[in-house]
Design an enzyme around this catalytic site. Sequence first.
Site, PDB file in Angstrom:
ATOM      1  N   ASP A 123      -7.630  17.971 -55.487  1.00  0.00           N
ATOM      2  CA  ASP A 123      -6.919  19.196 -55.503  1.00  0.00           C
ATOM      3  C   ASP A 123      -7.336  20.439 -56.047  1.00  0.00           C
ATOM      4  O   ASP A 123      -8.124  20.268 -57.197  1.00  0.00           O
ATOM      5  CB  ASP A 123      -5.398  18.950 -56.123  1.00  0.00           C
ATOM      6  CG  ASP A 123      -4.712  17.964 -55.420  1.00  0.00           C
ATOM      7  OD1 ASP A 123      -4.808  17.577 -54.158  1.00  0.00           O
ATOM      8  OD2 ASP A 123      -3.944  16.964 -55.740  1.00  0.00           O
ATOM      9  N   ASP A 141      -3.108  18.767 -47.881  1.00  0.00           N
ATOM     10  CA  ASP A 141      -1.526  18.903 -48.147  1.00  0.00           C
ATOM     11  C   ASP A 141      -0.924  20.056 -47.524  1.00  0.00           C
ATOM     12  O   ASP A 141       0.022  19.653 -46.906  1.00  0.00           O
ATOM     13  CB  ASP A 141      -1.488  19.032 -49.563  1.00  0.00           C
ATOM     14  CG  ASP A 141      -2.067  17.829 -50.351  1.00  0.00           C
ATOM     15  OD1 ASP A 141      -2.191  16.550 -49.905  1.00  0.00           O
ATOM     16  OD2 ASP A 141      -2.532  18.191 -51.513  1.00  0.00           O
TER      17      ASP A 141
END
Length: 168
Positions: A123, A141
């Site tokens: 991330d 995402d």
Amino acid sequence: MTKPLCSTGLRWLWLAALVIIMDLGSKFLIMGNFQLGESMPLIPYLNLFYAQNHGAAFSFLADKGGWQRWFFAVIALVIVIALIVLMYRSNAKQKINNIAYAMIIGGALGNLFDRMVHGYVIDFIDFYVNDWHYPTFNLADSFICIGAVLVVIEGFIAKPTSAAKSKG
């Protein structure tokens, strides 16, 4: 009788491939240019921040000893297979749903790749306001969320009924 694949929603799978390329490319750049935990401001309210997520969304189950890696991998595969079946059964002209499914598939496969290769998801997008930070996320995402929103929007769009079709 089978129908030609180009007439089905599978025609839109090129978008899933594009999502995977964008997602994995961005993660490759972050891994190659940042140390774990390093942050770089981009614009107000947005940083690049290299994080490793061993769980699911918002690090859900991240501290559970490793079994969650395989659990989330199986869930991703089931979702991808289900969406591919839905795309095959749909018409290529159903653009919104097929685009949404392709975005979700691409995002799911991008994160699945991370989970299988690294054991965690990379991330790097850090959105914040003052001292409050939204959980760090990635392009996969983002595409999954956009795809889900498109599915909901498509559900609200009125479709012509068979009676209306026969009148016109």
